[in-house]
Design an enzyme around this catalytic site. Sequence first.
Site, PDB file in Angstrom:
ATOM      1  CB  ALA A  64      -0.981   0.198   1.336  1.00 32.10           C
ATOM      2  N   GLY A 107       0.580  -4.913   0.954  1.00 32.87           N
ATOM      3  CA  GLY A 107      -0.952  -4.934   0.111  1.00 32.87           C
ATOM      4  C   GLY A 107      -0.411  -5.613  -1.274  1.00 32.87           C
ATOM      5  CD  GLU A 110      -2.618  -7.670   2.907  1.00 32.90           C
ATOM      6  OE1 GLU A 110      -1.955  -6.451   2.388  1.00 32.90           O
ATOM      7  OE2 GLU A 110      -2.864  -7.772   4.086  1.00 32.90           O
ATOM      8  CD  GLU A 130       1.729  -5.654   5.887  1.00 35.29           C
ATOM      9  OE1 GLU A 130       2.731  -6.437   6.122  1.00 35.29           O
ATOM     10  OE2 GLU A 130       1.038  -5.749   4.650  1.00 35.29           O
TER      11      GLU A 130
HETATM   12  C1  HXC Z   1       4.996   4.439  -1.144  1.00 33.41           C
HETATM   13  C2  HXC Z   1       6.880   3.298  -1.829  1.00 33.41           C
HETATM   14  C3  HXC Z   1       6.584   2.210  -1.377  1.00 33.41           C
HETATM   15  C4  HXC Z   1       5.359   1.875  -0.786  1.00 33.41           C
HETATM   16  C5  HXC Z   1       8.633   1.847  -2.230  1.00 33.41           C
HETATM   17  N1  HXC Z   1       8.287   3.297  -2.732  1.00 33.41           N
HETATM   18  N2  HXC Z   1       7.599   1.251  -1.830  1.00 33.41           N
HETATM   19  N3  HXC Z   1       6.280   4.487  -1.728  1.00 33.41           N
HETATM   20  N4  HXC Z   1       4.761   3.323  -0.705  1.00 33.41           N
HETATM   21  N5  HXC Z   1       4.876   0.823  -0.138  1.00 33.41           N
HETATM   22  C6  HXC Z   1       9.032   4.130  -3.408  1.00 33.41           C
HETATM   23  C7  HXC Z   1      10.316   4.507  -2.527  1.00 33.41           C
HETATM   24  O1  HXC Z   1       9.887   5.499  -1.640  1.00 33.41           O
HETATM   25  C8  HXC Z   1      11.222   5.246  -3.457  1.00 33.41           C
HETATM   26  O2  HXC Z   1      10.648   6.274  -3.650  1.00 33.41           O
HETATM   27  C9  HXC Z   1      10.717   4.404  -4.853  1.00 33.41           C
HETATM   28  O3  HXC Z   1       9.606   3.748  -4.425  1.00 33.41           O
HETATM   29  C10 HXC Z   1      11.741   2.963  -5.046  1.00 33.41           C
HETATM   30  O4  HXC Z   1      12.072   2.333  -3.756  1.00 33.41           O
HETATM   31  P1  HXC Z   1      13.471   2.425  -2.986  1.00 33.41           P
HETATM   32  O5  HXC Z   1      13.370   1.955  -1.661  1.00 33.41           O
HETATM   33  O6  HXC Z   1      14.367   3.333  -3.271  1.00 33.41           O
HETATM   34  O7  HXC Z   1      14.083   0.983  -3.817  1.00 33.41           O
HETATM   35  P2  HXC Z   1      14.848  -0.080  -3.325  1.00 33.41           P
HETATM   36  O8  HXC Z   1      16.187   0.448  -2.489  1.00 33.41           O
HETATM   37  O9  HXC Z   1      15.066  -1.035  -4.232  1.00 33.41           O
HETATM   38  O10 HXC Z   1      13.913  -0.932  -2.275  1.00 33.41           O
HETATM   39  C11 HXC Z   1      12.851  -1.627  -2.679  1.00 33.41           C
HETATM   40  C12 HXC Z   1      11.903  -1.959  -1.301  1.00 33.41           C
HETATM   41  C13 HXC Z   1      11.424  -0.757  -0.404  1.00 33.41           C
HETATM   42  C14 HXC Z   1      12.563  -2.941  -0.651  1.00 33.41           C
HETATM   43  C15 HXC Z   1      10.647  -2.551  -1.854  1.00 33.41           C
HETATM   44  O11 HXC Z   1      11.142   0.341  -1.128  1.00 33.41           O
HETATM   45  C16 HXC Z   1      10.407  -1.004   0.620  1.00 33.41           C
HETATM   46  O12 HXC Z   1      10.796  -1.470   1.526  1.00 33.41           O
HETATM   47  N6  HXC Z   1       9.304  -0.488   0.468  1.00 33.41           N
HETATM   48  C17 HXC Z   1       8.252  -0.437   1.468  1.00 33.41           C
HETATM   49  C18 HXC Z   1       7.490  -1.871   1.458  1.00 33.41           C
HETATM   50  C19 HXC Z   1       6.511  -1.999   2.513  1.00 33.41           C
HETATM   51  O13 HXC Z   1       6.732  -1.925   3.636  1.00 33.41           O
HETATM   52  N7  HXC Z   1       5.251  -2.394   2.143  1.00 33.41           N
HETATM   53  C20 HXC Z   1       4.251  -2.546   2.964  1.00 33.41           C
HETATM   54  C21 HXC Z   1       3.539  -1.483   3.067  1.00 33.41           C
HETATM   55  S1  HXC Z   1       2.163  -1.346   4.031  1.00 33.41           S
HETATM   56  P3  HXC Z   1      11.708   7.806  -3.975  1.00 33.41           P
HETATM   57  O14 HXC Z   1      10.689   8.934  -4.293  1.00 33.41           O
HETATM   58  O15 HXC Z   1      12.541   7.652  -2.798  1.00 33.41           O
HETATM   59  O16 HXC Z   1      12.517   7.153  -5.291  1.00 33.41           O
HETATM   60  C22 HXC Z   1       1.121  -2.186   3.518  1.00 33.41           C
HETATM   61  C23 HXC Z   1      -0.250  -2.338   4.324  1.00 33.41           C
HETATM   62  C24 HXC Z   1      -1.288  -2.894   3.356  1.00 33.41           C
HETATM   63  O17 HXC Z   1       1.404  -2.671   2.312  1.00 33.41           O
HETATM   64  C25 HXC Z   1      -2.594  -2.547   4.071  1.00 33.41           C
HETATM   65  C26 HXC Z   1      -3.845  -2.870   3.181  1.00 33.41           C
HETATM   66  C27 HXC Z   1      -4.275  -1.885   2.144  1.00 33.41           C
END
Ligand code: HXC
Length: 256
Positions: A64, A107, A110, A130
């Site tokens: 998400a 998400g 999911e 998460e």
């Molecule tokens: C918003 C995101 C994002 C996310 C990545 N980006 N994931 N933006 N929401 N979930 C953005 C980063 O901020 C970054 O933007 C760009 O995408 C590239 O990501 P990087 O981190 O620079 O890439 P990398 O170093 O290759 O790392 C990849 C990654 C990391 C390991 C996937 O991005 C990451 O850990 N992302 C979050 C994963 C996460 O926690 N997902 C769960 C979310 S909560 P910029 O502008 O800096 O270039 C969830 C709850 C669901 O899903 C609930 C139900 C709806």
Amino acid sequence: MADLILTNTEGPVGVCTLNRPEVLNALNIALMDVLIERLEAFDADPAIRVIVIAGSEKAFAAGADIGEMADASLVDISERNNLARWKRVAAIRKPIIAGVSGFALGGGCELAMHCDMIVASESAQFGQPEIKLGVIPGAGGTQRLTRAVGKFRAMEIIMTGRFMTAKEAFDAGLVTKVVSKEQFLQETMALAREIGKMPPLALKAAKEAILAVDNTTLATGLEYERRLFYSLFATEDQKEGMKAFQEKRKADFKGK
Ligand code: HXC
């Protein structure tokens, strides 16, 4: 604004491609709303028998959109009523195949688990990170991952937030098959085309019966399956399928 979901069709296959590459296909509300609209349109289109949801080679979806959630209050997050959106994804009656390469996290994992089959590239990484954000999965991850891989693996995955490789996910029962990174889309489409040759009413019945496993006892599930099985004898496709077998020819299914 670029189209958040690219759609195309190939014969009986309807394809939705997530298109927010700058944030690894993070699922914001706008993207989810377009995705649902396109899925429902394919579900209602008699020419489409199977749906594919794919991301890019680098990311299926990294979760998400954290930017949309970071400052939300309890009231904000509950009033968004995301559950209603996910219920609409779960209510699609045609089979959906996820084509996953790169990150399928939170998400994104999911969303893949809302699909009926998951074709993973060898580079795919699945996870529910998460916990590292101070929350837990919120679109069914605790339920669907546990059903797919069992309690003890799900606990560890969700409580550490670590990622599973495609091979681990396959061995654990989350993934249908693992294919090469270069071929993941072609392999996903090949599976979709194979399923797209099948009778559409029977495909929907099969999906309905298999998903009933989560909500029924074995006895009720067997009864449910029996009724769906009988109901297919009211279709032209059943007559055609069995007649074609006897006449040693290819069946021509019409979805009637
Ligand atoms: C918003 C995101 C994002 C996310 C990545 N980006 N994931 N933006 N929401 N979930 C953005 C980063 O901020 C970054 O933007 C760009 O995408 C590239 O990501 P990087 O981190 O620079 O890439 P990398 O170093 O290759 O790392 C990849 C990654 C990391 C390991 C996937 O991005 C990451 O850990 N992302 C979050 C994963 C996460 O926690 N997902 C769960 C979310 S909560 P910029 O502008 O800096 O270039 C969830 C709850 C669901 O899903 C609930 C139900 C709806």
